[in-house]
Write a protein that holds these residues in place. Sequence first.
Motif, short mmCIF file in Angstrom:
data_model
loop_
_atom_site.label_atom_id
_atom_site.label_comp_id
_atom_site.label_asym_id
_atom_site.label_seq_id
_atom_site.Cartn_x
_atom_site.Cartn_y
_atom_site.Cartn_z
N CYS A 27 0.83 -1.21 0.00
CA CYS A 27 0.00 0.00 0.00
C CYS A 27 0.86 1.26 0.00
CB CYS A 27 -0.95 0.00 1.20
SG CYS A 27 -2.34 -1.14 1.02
N LYS A 31 0.77 4.26 -2.73
CA LYS A 31 0.58 5.67 -2.37
C LYS A 31 1.70 6.54 -2.96
CE LYS A 31 -0.10 4.81 2.09
NZ LYS A 31 -0.41 5.03 3.53
N THR A 214 -6.89 7.24 -0.37
CA THR A 214 -7.92 6.81 0.58
C THR A 214 -8.10 5.30 0.52
OG1 THR A 214 -9.10 8.91 0.44
CG2 THR A 214 -10.35 7.01 1.22
N LYS A 217 -5.51 3.26 2.53
CA LYS A 217 -5.33 3.47 3.97
C LYS A 217 -5.47 2.16 4.72
CE LYS A 217 -6.65 8.33 4.45
NZ LYS A 217 -7.64 9.28 5.02
#
Length: 217
Positions: A27, A31, A214, A217
Amino acid sequence: MGVPADRLVLAGHWIPKDLVDNIEFDCELRKQRARARQPRRILIPVGGAGAQKTFVSQFIQALGSHVAEGKVQLMLNAGDHEHMRVAFAEALAAIGVSDYAVVDSMEGVHEYAERLRSGVEPTHAVTLFAFKQYFPAVATTDVLSRVADVLACKPSELAFYPVPKLMIRRVGDHEAYSALRASELGDGTLELREVEDAMAYIAQMDAGPDLLLTMNK
């Protein structure tokens, strides 16, 4: 769904261990890519009997300008479905893409994933994965999910994978609940019944990194 409460057992989500063990690492890489506005890697797998042929073919054609402009890179997993390999090839031809990479072995899949994970861009904007056997067809989606920015698939068991997801049109009615759950968790959309619905999310991703940040997250 009509199942008595005393017959229900909480078993958790069916997710490959490698994806679970590397959630935070993967993740964070997504990002970083989103903030840097790098091309979005969209993984489009077909499972079961390859029943999503029409939707997926139209979706690829809708993404044509994004591929041409370098905004999107496609990873197309036809699995062991020859008719889907042909459908993918026809959809690519319709958007003027004739020069794409083809991977047909698990060794090639792992090499591709490791190259992307190391920060090297793929050799082609589009890579087609197609196999003769069932096992690599399924395992490929598991391996590529770690290096995909977005997983575009029907809301099957893949709806629970810890990857940003576009939940495209379901095949079985029960799959509607999987899309709902992905949306509740925040890393997936509700079911996108039409190609235009999916492209609305692509437009949000074009506008800035917020949506993908988002979802990671």
